[in-house]
Design an enzyme around this catalytic site. Structure first.
Site, PDB file in Angstrom:
ATOM      1  N   TRP A 159       0.841  -1.207   0.000  1.00 28.06           N
ATOM      2  CA  TRP A 159       0.000   0.000   0.000  1.00 28.06           C
ATOM      3  C   TRP A 159       0.877   1.258   0.000  1.00 28.06           C
ATOM      4  O   TRP A 159       0.656   2.177  -0.798  1.00 28.06           O
ATOM      5  CB  TRP A 159      -0.920   0.006   1.216  1.00 28.06           C
ATOM      6  CG  TRP A 159      -1.882   1.166   1.207  1.00 28.06           C
ATOM      7  CD1 TRP A 159      -3.099   1.221   0.607  1.00 28.06           C
ATOM      8  CD2 TRP A 159      -1.675   2.455   1.818  1.00 28.06           C
ATOM      9  NE1 TRP A 159      -3.672   2.460   0.811  1.00 28.06           N
ATOM     10  CE2 TRP A 159      -2.824   3.231   1.537  1.00 28.06           C
ATOM     11  CE3 TRP A 159      -0.650   3.024   2.559  1.00 28.06           C
ATOM     12  CZ2 TRP A 159      -2.963   4.541   1.977  1.00 28.06           C
ATOM     13  CZ3 TRP A 159      -0.777   4.339   3.005  1.00 28.06           C
ATOM     14  CH2 TRP A 159      -1.936   5.084   2.718  1.00 28.06           C
ATOM     15  N   ASP A 178      -6.937  -2.755  -1.853  1.00 23.98           N
ATOM     16  CA  ASP A 178      -6.774  -3.025  -0.422  1.00 23.98           C
ATOM     17  C   ASP A 178      -6.637  -1.737   0.385  1.00 23.98           C
ATOM     18  O   ASP A 178      -5.685  -1.544   1.141  1.00 23.98           O
ATOM     19  CB  ASP A 178      -5.567  -3.935  -0.196  1.00 23.98           C
ATOM     20  CG  ASP A 178      -5.729  -5.261  -0.901  1.00 23.98           C
ATOM     21  OD1 ASP A 178      -6.868  -5.745  -1.002  1.00 23.98           O
ATOM     22  OD2 ASP A 178      -4.710  -5.820  -1.352  1.00 23.98           O
ATOM     23  N   ASP A 179      -7.572  -0.840   0.198  1.00 20.65           N
ATOM     24  CA  ASP A 179      -7.599   0.437   0.905  1.00 20.65           C
ATOM     25  C   ASP A 179      -9.028   0.659   1.364  1.00 20.65           C
ATOM     26  O   ASP A 179      -9.971   0.543   0.561  1.00 20.65           O
ATOM     27  CB  ASP A 179      -7.132   1.562  -0.032  1.00 20.65           C
ATOM     28  CG  ASP A 179      -7.210   2.932   0.614  1.00 20.65           C
ATOM     29  OD1 ASP A 179      -6.182   3.416   1.103  1.00 20.65           O
ATOM     30  OD2 ASP A 179      -8.311   3.522   0.629  1.00 20.65           O
ATOM     31  N   LEU A 180      -9.195   0.948   2.638  1.00 19.05           N
ATOM     32  CA  LEU A 180     -10.541   1.071   3.206  1.00 19.05           C
ATOM     33  C   LEU A 180     -11.348   2.153   2.496  1.00 19.05           C
ATOM     34  O   LEU A 180     -12.524   1.959   2.172  1.00 19.05           O
ATOM     35  CB  LEU A 180     -10.448   1.371   4.702  1.00 19.05           C
ATOM     36  CG  LEU A 180     -11.776   1.469   5.458  1.00 19.05           C
ATOM     37  CD1 LEU A 180     -12.540   0.157   5.378  1.00 19.05           C
ATOM     38  CD2 LEU A 180     -11.525   1.844   6.916  1.00 19.05           C
TER      39      LEU A 180
END
Length: 266
Positions: A159, A178-180
């Site tokens: 990330w 894969d990042d909120l």
């Protein structure tokens, strides 16, 4: 159009050709990276600034798992310790080899772990600066850069490496599922486009579960492969699509634009 670079306007035109309904999200606020003044320097027009790269990676390490405000304050203390600017890799590497200076830098607000990460980063630049210069000035080598950073620098994961591609190298085709914020923005985006999700479900060849853990969120977390398939529609400008998903991650667009600008400027 008047305030942003021609290259960015081209990106916007491409994205709007794919999905015209994103127009309100684009015009909700400026994109500091692409203004004609300030942050708009484009590495593709010349050699990458290695000191800026080092400072961006150092800032990423400092900012891990803390608020933007706390990260900014700690970074300022580190800069002040070195006379006002973020230290060069040589300065930091030399200072961290001195126990007294190392402790003084730690007292700027760094944990022992983050201090060790900064030491790893400084050593990486010291040992491989020639290789790094070639690597960072390469073209179409995003995956190679990510792999190199993750394998050589403690504290830099996929990330952080992706954010480095955007922040320092200004790469236009970055996307991370894969990042909120991205996951939540995509959920809001997808909820208004059921026909698109149906189409993407037919296209999928593998199932790639999201790494984001569900904690009774009031929004749906989509599988990573579905998000990535959707992002493919916006190649070679997936970075802009990702910026727009960040903005869509909240109903308060004005707040999200402000937060996005603060994050990207850090």
């Amino acid at each position: 159009i008047k305030t942003h670079t021609d290259a960015f306007i081209k990106m916007c035109q491409f994205v709007l050709k794919v999905d015209p309904t994103l127009f309100p999200v684009i015009i909700a606020g400026n994109f500091g990276h692409y203004l004609k003044t300030g942050l708009a320097t484009n590495p593709s027009e010349g050699k990458v600034d290695l000191q800026d790269c080092f400072a961006k990676l150092g800032g990423a390490i400092i900012g891990q798992q803390i608020s933007n405000t706390a990260a900014k304050n700690i970074r300022e203390r580190v800069c002040n310790y070195f006379g006002g600017d973020f230290p060069t890799y040589k300065e930091l590497n030399y200072a961290l080899k001195d126990p007294k200076k190392s402790q003084e830098i730690k007292e700027c607000g760094l944990s022992a772990r983050k201090l060790s990460y900064l030491k790893s980063l400084a050593q990486y630049f010291t040992d491989k600066i020639d290789e790094i210069e070639i690597l960072f000035n390469g073209k179409d080598n995003d995956e190679e850069i990510i792999e190199n950073l993750v394998s050589n620098v403690k504290g830099i994961g996929p990330w952080s490496a992706n954010m480095f591609l955007i922040n320092a190298l200004r790469r236009t085709n970055v996307f991370t599922a894969d990042d909120l914020g991205i996951a939540r923005g995509f959920s809001n985006y997808a909820s208004k486009r059921p026909e698109l999700i149906e189409e993407l479900m037919k296209e999928r060849t593998i199932i790639k579960k999201s790494k984001i853990k569900h904690k009774k969120y009031k929004w749906k977390i989509y599988d990573s492969d579905i998000m990535e398939l959707c992002a493919e529609r916006f190649k070679p400008y997936r970075t802009l699509f990702m910026f727009l998903l960040w903005r869509l991650s909240s109903d308060d667009m004005e707040f999200m634009v402000k937060m996005q600008e603060e994050f990207m400027a850090s």
